[in-house]
Scaffold this active site. Structure first.
Site, PDB file in Angstrom:
ATOM      1  N   ASN A  37      51.814  19.164 -30.837  1.00  0.00           N
ATOM      2  CA  ASN A  37      51.586  17.756 -30.527  1.00  0.00           C
ATOM      3  C   ASN A  37      52.375  16.827 -31.449  1.00  0.00           C
ATOM      4  O   ASN A  37      52.203  16.847 -32.663  1.00  0.00           O
ATOM      5  CB  ASN A  37      50.088  17.470 -30.646  1.00  0.00           C
ATOM      6  CG  ASN A  37      49.673  16.192 -29.955  1.00  0.00           C
ATOM      7  OD1 ASN A  37      50.503  15.451 -29.435  1.00  0.00           O
ATOM      8  ND2 ASN A  37      48.381  15.929 -29.953  1.00  0.00           N
ATOM      9  N   HIS A 122      33.523  16.807 -26.191  1.00  0.00           N
ATOM     10  CA  HIS A 122      33.732  15.715 -27.134  1.00  0.00           C
ATOM     11  C   HIS A 122      33.017  14.461 -26.651  1.00  0.00           C
ATOM     12  O   HIS A 122      33.495  13.787 -25.730  1.00  0.00           O
ATOM     13  CB  HIS A 122      35.217  15.399 -27.257  1.00  0.00           C
ATOM     14  CG  HIS A 122      36.020  16.441 -27.960  1.00  0.00           C
ATOM     15  ND1 HIS A 122      37.270  16.192 -28.479  1.00  0.00           N
ATOM     16  CD2 HIS A 122      35.762  17.733 -28.242  1.00  0.00           C
ATOM     17  CE1 HIS A 122      37.745  17.288 -29.037  1.00  0.00           C
ATOM     18  NE2 HIS A 122      36.841  18.239 -28.898  1.00  0.00           N
ATOM     19  N   ARG A 147      30.291  17.834 -29.605  1.00  0.00           N
ATOM     20  CA  ARG A 147      30.862  17.243 -30.811  1.00  0.00           C
ATOM     21  C   ARG A 147      30.609  15.742 -30.776  1.00  0.00           C
ATOM     22  O   ARG A 147      30.839  15.100 -29.742  1.00  0.00           O
ATOM     23  CB  ARG A 147      32.368  17.511 -30.898  1.00  0.00           C
ATOM     24  CG  ARG A 147      32.951  17.145 -32.256  1.00  0.00           C
ATOM     25  CD  ARG A 147      34.466  17.277 -32.297  1.00  0.00           C
ATOM     26  NE  ARG A 147      35.124  16.103 -31.734  1.00  0.00           N
ATOM     27  CZ  ARG A 147      36.409  15.814 -31.903  1.00  0.00           C
ATOM     28  NH1 ARG A 147      37.182  16.620 -32.597  1.00  0.00           N
ATOM     29  NH2 ARG A 147      36.935  14.735 -31.359  1.00  0.00           N
ATOM     30  N   TYR A 159      39.482   8.149 -35.422  1.00  0.00           N
ATOM     31  CA  TYR A 159      39.814   9.403 -34.753  1.00  0.00           C
ATOM     32  C   TYR A 159      38.638   9.934 -33.929  1.00  0.00           C
ATOM     33  O   TYR A 159      37.500   9.943 -34.384  1.00  0.00           O
ATOM     34  CB  TYR A 159      40.207  10.476 -35.787  1.00  0.00           C
ATOM     35  CG  TYR A 159      40.166  11.862 -35.188  1.00  0.00           C
ATOM     36  CD1 TYR A 159      41.204  12.300 -34.357  1.00  0.00           C
ATOM     37  CD2 TYR A 159      39.081  12.701 -35.376  1.00  0.00           C
ATOM     38  CE1 TYR A 159      41.145  13.541 -33.765  1.00  0.00           C
ATOM     39  CE2 TYR A 159      39.019  13.949 -34.795  1.00  0.00           C
ATOM     40  CZ  TYR A 159      40.056  14.369 -33.987  1.00  0.00           C
ATOM     41  OH  TYR A 159      39.993  15.609 -33.381  1.00  0.00           O
ATOM     42  N   ASP A 223      33.658  16.411 -36.726  1.00  0.00           N
ATOM     43  CA  ASP A 223      34.983  16.632 -37.307  1.00  0.00           C
ATOM     44  C   ASP A 223      35.295  15.511 -38.295  1.00  0.00           C
ATOM     45  O   ASP A 223      35.357  14.341 -37.918  1.00  0.00           O
ATOM     46  CB  ASP A 223      36.032  16.655 -36.189  1.00  0.00           C
ATOM     47  CG  ASP A 223      37.430  16.989 -36.679  1.00  0.00           C
ATOM     48  OD1 ASP A 223      37.610  17.193 -37.896  1.00  0.00           O
ATOM     49  OD2 ASP A 223      38.349  17.055 -35.834  1.00  0.00           O
ATOM     50  N   HIS A 225      38.171  15.582 -40.056  1.00  0.00           N
ATOM     51  CA  HIS A 225      39.613  15.442 -39.880  1.00  0.00           C
ATOM     52  C   HIS A 225      40.383  15.370 -41.204  1.00  0.00           C
ATOM     53  O   HIS A 225      41.303  14.575 -41.366  1.00  0.00           O
ATOM     54  CB  HIS A 225      39.933  14.224 -39.006  1.00  0.00           C
ATOM     55  CG  HIS A 225      41.006  14.494 -38.007  1.00  0.00           C
ATOM     56  ND1 HIS A 225      42.198  13.807 -37.968  1.00  0.00           N
ATOM     57  CD2 HIS A 225      41.086  15.412 -37.031  1.00  0.00           C
ATOM     58  CE1 HIS A 225      42.948  14.266 -36.997  1.00  0.00           C
ATOM     59  NE2 HIS A 225      42.297  15.244 -36.412  1.00  0.00           N
ATOM     60  N   GLU A 249      33.487  20.165 -39.434  1.00  0.00           N
ATOM     61  CA  GLU A 249      34.870  20.646 -39.292  1.00  0.00           C
ATOM     62  C   GLU A 249      35.839  19.879 -40.189  1.00  0.00           C
ATOM     63  O   GLU A 249      35.736  18.659 -40.326  1.00  0.00           O
ATOM     64  CB  GLU A 249      35.289  20.485 -37.824  1.00  0.00           C
ATOM     65  CG  GLU A 249      36.707  20.894 -37.524  1.00  0.00           C
ATOM     66  CD  GLU A 249      37.085  20.596 -36.085  1.00  0.00           C
ATOM     67  OE1 GLU A 249      38.288  20.607 -35.772  1.00  0.00           O
ATOM     68  OE2 GLU A 249      36.174  20.347 -35.261  1.00  0.00           O
ATOM     69  N   GLU A 275      42.520  24.564 -37.875  1.00  0.00           N
ATOM     70  CA  GLU A 275      43.352  24.234 -36.719  1.00  0.00           C
ATOM     71  C   GLU A 275      44.792  23.945 -37.101  1.00  0.00           C
ATOM     72  O   GLU A 275      45.685  24.030 -36.243  1.00  0.00           O
ATOM     73  CB  GLU A 275      42.753  23.063 -35.937  1.00  0.00           C
ATOM     74  CG  GLU A 275      42.816  21.708 -36.625  1.00  0.00           C
ATOM     75  CD  GLU A 275      42.181  20.621 -35.768  1.00  0.00           C
ATOM     76  OE1 GLU A 275      42.872  19.622 -35.491  1.00  0.00           O
ATOM     77  OE2 GLU A 275      41.007  20.762 -35.393  1.00  0.00           O
ATOM     78  N   ARG A 296      39.327  28.061 -36.899  1.00  0.00           N
ATOM     79  CA  ARG A 296      39.709  27.068 -35.903  1.00  0.00           C
ATOM     80  C   ARG A 296      41.125  27.246 -35.340  1.00  0.00           C
ATOM     81  O   ARG A 296      41.555  26.483 -34.478  1.00  0.00           O
ATOM     82  CB  ARG A 296      39.605  25.675 -36.539  1.00  0.00           C
ATOM     83  CG  ARG A 296      38.190  25.239 -36.803  1.00  0.00           C
ATOM     84  CD  ARG A 296      37.492  24.820 -35.524  1.00  0.00           C
ATOM     85  NE  ARG A 296      38.037  23.566 -35.023  1.00  0.00           N
ATOM     86  CZ  ARG A 296      38.346  23.328 -33.754  1.00  0.00           C
ATOM     87  NH1 ARG A 296      38.193  24.264 -32.840  1.00  0.00           N
ATOM     88  NH2 ARG A 296      38.823  22.160 -33.392  1.00  0.00           N
ATOM     89  N   HIS A 325      40.513  26.120 -31.633  1.00  0.00           N
ATOM     90  CA  HIS A 325      40.976  24.757 -31.329  1.00  0.00           C
ATOM     91  C   HIS A 325      41.377  24.682 -29.855  1.00  0.00           C
ATOM     92  O   HIS A 325      42.162  25.490 -29.384  1.00  0.00           O
ATOM     93  CB  HIS A 325      42.181  24.477 -32.229  1.00  0.00           C
ATOM     94  CG  HIS A 325      42.755  23.107 -32.135  1.00  0.00           C
ATOM     95  ND1 HIS A 325      42.049  21.960 -32.416  1.00  0.00           N
ATOM     96  CD2 HIS A 325      44.020  22.702 -31.832  1.00  0.00           C
ATOM     97  CE1 HIS A 325      42.840  20.912 -32.287  1.00  0.00           C
ATOM     98  NE2 HIS A 325      44.033  21.327 -31.927  1.00  0.00           N
ATOM     99  N   ASP A 329      45.897  18.979 -26.040  1.00  0.00           N
ATOM    100  CA  ASP A 329      47.277  19.259 -26.426  1.00  0.00           C
ATOM    101  C   ASP A 329      47.537  20.763 -26.491  1.00  0.00           C
ATOM    102  O   ASP A 329      48.650  21.185 -26.774  1.00  0.00           O
ATOM    103  CB  ASP A 329      47.651  18.580 -27.746  1.00  0.00           C
ATOM    104  CG  ASP A 329      46.810  19.044 -28.923  1.00  0.00           C
ATOM    105  OD1 ASP A 329      45.806  19.748 -28.692  1.00  0.00           O
ATOM    106  OD2 ASP A 329      47.136  18.687 -30.064  1.00  0.00           O
ATOM    107  N   GLU A 352      36.186  25.177 -28.194  1.00  0.00           N
ATOM    108  CA  GLU A 352      36.396  23.759 -27.903  1.00  0.00           C
ATOM    109  C   GLU A 352      36.968  23.621 -26.501  1.00  0.00           C
ATOM    110  O   GLU A 352      37.865  24.368 -26.104  1.00  0.00           O
ATOM    111  CB  GLU A 352      37.362  23.169 -28.927  1.00  0.00           C
ATOM    112  CG  GLU A 352      37.608  21.678 -28.761  1.00  0.00           C
ATOM    113  CD  GLU A 352      38.486  21.121 -29.872  1.00  0.00           C
ATOM    114  OE1 GLU A 352      38.475  19.894 -30.059  1.00  0.00           O
ATOM    115  OE2 GLU A 352      39.186  21.910 -30.550  1.00  0.00           O
ATOM    116  N   TRP A 415      45.433  11.575 -41.739  1.00  0.00           N
ATOM    117  CA  TRP A 415      44.938  11.092 -40.451  1.00  0.00           C
ATOM    118  C   TRP A 415      44.043  12.168 -39.822  1.00  0.00           C
ATOM    119  O   TRP A 415      44.399  13.339 -39.811  1.00  0.00           O
ATOM    120  CB  TRP A 415      46.088  10.792 -39.481  1.00  0.00           C
ATOM    121  CG  TRP A 415      45.520  10.367 -38.164  1.00  0.00           C
ATOM    122  CD1 TRP A 415      44.961   9.157 -37.856  1.00  0.00           C
ATOM    123  CD2 TRP A 415      45.371  11.173 -36.985  1.00  0.00           C
ATOM    124  NE1 TRP A 415      44.483   9.143 -36.567  1.00  0.00           N
ATOM    125  CE2 TRP A 415      44.726  10.388 -36.023  1.00  0.00           C
ATOM    126  CE3 TRP A 415      45.714  12.485 -36.669  1.00  0.00           C
ATOM    127  CZ2 TRP A 415      44.423  10.874 -34.756  1.00  0.00           C
ATOM    128  CZ3 TRP A 415      45.414  12.953 -35.421  1.00  0.00           C
ATOM    129  CH2 TRP A 415      44.773  12.161 -34.464  1.00  0.00           C
TER     130      TRP A 415
END
Length: 415
Positions: A37, A122, A147, A159, A223, A225, A249, A275, A296, A325, A329, A352, A415
């Protein structure tokens, strides 16, 4: 059976995908997902300019030897571009082998160990009412694990929150979701802001409200992130213990694996990591010190079936489970591969699952199914995914980037 051609296919049916199509001299075709991605063309170039010619004439049945040839032979090992490329080759060859055998791929991996792969969806919202609506919607769709991501007071875009300001927006600033993910079709990444203290104050109140509304039985995931320091992550895990999360996560950047020791010392909330990991070497310390509970890594970025099966077997020694994961994407090729692997391994945890767009499903025509909260791979020979060139021609590549993140003082942040 020799490899006759290796085609690199780039398309964008709502978002960008890179697919490798290998064809043998007797007409068998295999597909592999090579999507990375925001850096898709780097992998496409690696495959097209450095890998494809090396495959021509090789025995398509020699999967292990081909994997070692591409990994060891390049000298420059690991990394997301290299491992996504190897994953695509590996997956395509497994697809071919299963088609030659006339069996669904999972049968070559030992057969089914369960009736299906429990999937989580999600749910998100900028505030609690919107979040509750999203959870109800996912439950109505059949999800049995959720999630939870929410907006944070004072921040415009966060996010994982589909309705955040500019979530997937173009130059107009009007929200236009990019196949349910935050990548933007723009020349440069969109910049977002972050406030850790506000997040740490807000997150426990969200999960308290969700538990009060939906009860104690619903498995909830969250998550972070990679945005927290080890001690911040430990604090979050501790504060969420009363709400019995299925997992927390990516609480901290795990390149420094020892950082997870600090988190583990302070909380019993289960941890999921990986991930952004690419090889088994990324997990050694995490497994041997039992610092995480779920793996992940996607098949797409971790070297394919051959490599990820090794990771899962290694994890099983320490009672660590899979949590592959699987956002949008990862193409239907990558998701189907994860399902064939997930339904076979003994230490499956959860999968997921974000539903792809109608255009994506039209292009790839996957045969896996989702029913009663479980994903089940197709029972036809191979992966059970095809690739429609005519549909792909109608969806050419469009540049897109994930956002970048800054603290309120302007400093760059994860991010």
């Amino acid at each position: 059976m020799k490899i006759a051609s290796a085609e690199v296919l780039v398309s964008s049916p709502g978002r960008n995908f890179v697919t490798l199509r290998i064809t043998t001299d007797d007409g068998f075709v295999g597909l592999g997902d090579a999507t990375l991605n925001g850096r898709e063309l780097a992998v496409a170039s690696y495959l097209r300019d450095h890998i494809a010619a090396l495959l021509i004439g090789r025995d398509a049945h020699q999967i292990e030897d081909t994997w070692q040839y591409l990994y060891r032979g390049a000298y420059w090992r690991r990394g997301p571009v290299t491992m996504a490329s190897i994953a695509a080759v590996d997956t395509a060859l497994w697809d071919i082998k299963a088609k030659v055998a006339g069996l669904p791929l999972y049968q070559l991996l030992g057969g089914k160990s369960r009736v299906g792969c429990l999937a989580y969806g999600h749910a998100s919202g900028v505030d609690l009412p919107e979040l509750f609506d999203s959870i109800h919607e996912h439950l109505d769709q059949g999800y049995r694990a959720i999630r939870v991501q929410t907006g944070i007071p004072g921040l415009d875009s966060v996010y994982g929150v589909a309705s955040s300001k500019n979530a997937g927006a173009g130059d107009s600033g009007v929200s236009a979701r990019y196949d349910h993910e935050p990548a933007r079709r723009s020349a440069v990444p969109v910049e977002e802001s972050w406030d850790t203290r506000a997040y740490l104050r807000h997150a426990p109140t969200v999960f308290e409200a969700v538990r009060n509304e939906f009860g104690p039985e619903l498995p909830l995931l969250h998550d972070s992130h990679h945005r927290l320091t080890p001690i911040q992550a430990a604090k979050l895990g501790k504060s969420l213990e009363p709400y019995d999360l299925f997992w927390l996560e990516d609480v901290t950047p795990a390149e420094n694996q020892a950082a997870l020791r600090r988190v583990r010392e302070h909380t019993t909330t289960p941890l999921a990591i990986g991930e952004v990991f690419n090889t088994i070497w990324d997990y050694r310390e995490l497994f041997e010190e039992q610092l995480i509970d779920y793996v992940r890594s996607p098949v797409t970025h971790a070297g394919g079936i051959t490599a990820l099966r090794r990771i899962f077997d290694y994890a099983a020694v320490y009672q660590i489970k899979s949590g592959v994961h699987g956002p949008t994407d990862i193409s239907p090729v990558g998701l189907a591969t994860a399902l064939h692997l997930g339904i076979a391994i003994p230490n499956f945890g959860i999968q997921e699952y974000m539903k792809h767009s109608a255009a994506t499903d039209e292009l790839f025509r996957p045969t896996y199914s989702f029913d009663g909260g479980y994903l089940v791979p197709g029972d036809g020979p191979g992966l059970g995914v095809d690739y429609d060139d005519l549909v792909a021609d109608a969806h050419p590549y469009e540049g897109a980037y994930l956002p970048v993140n800054r603290l309120l003082d302007g400093s760059m942040h994860d991010w």
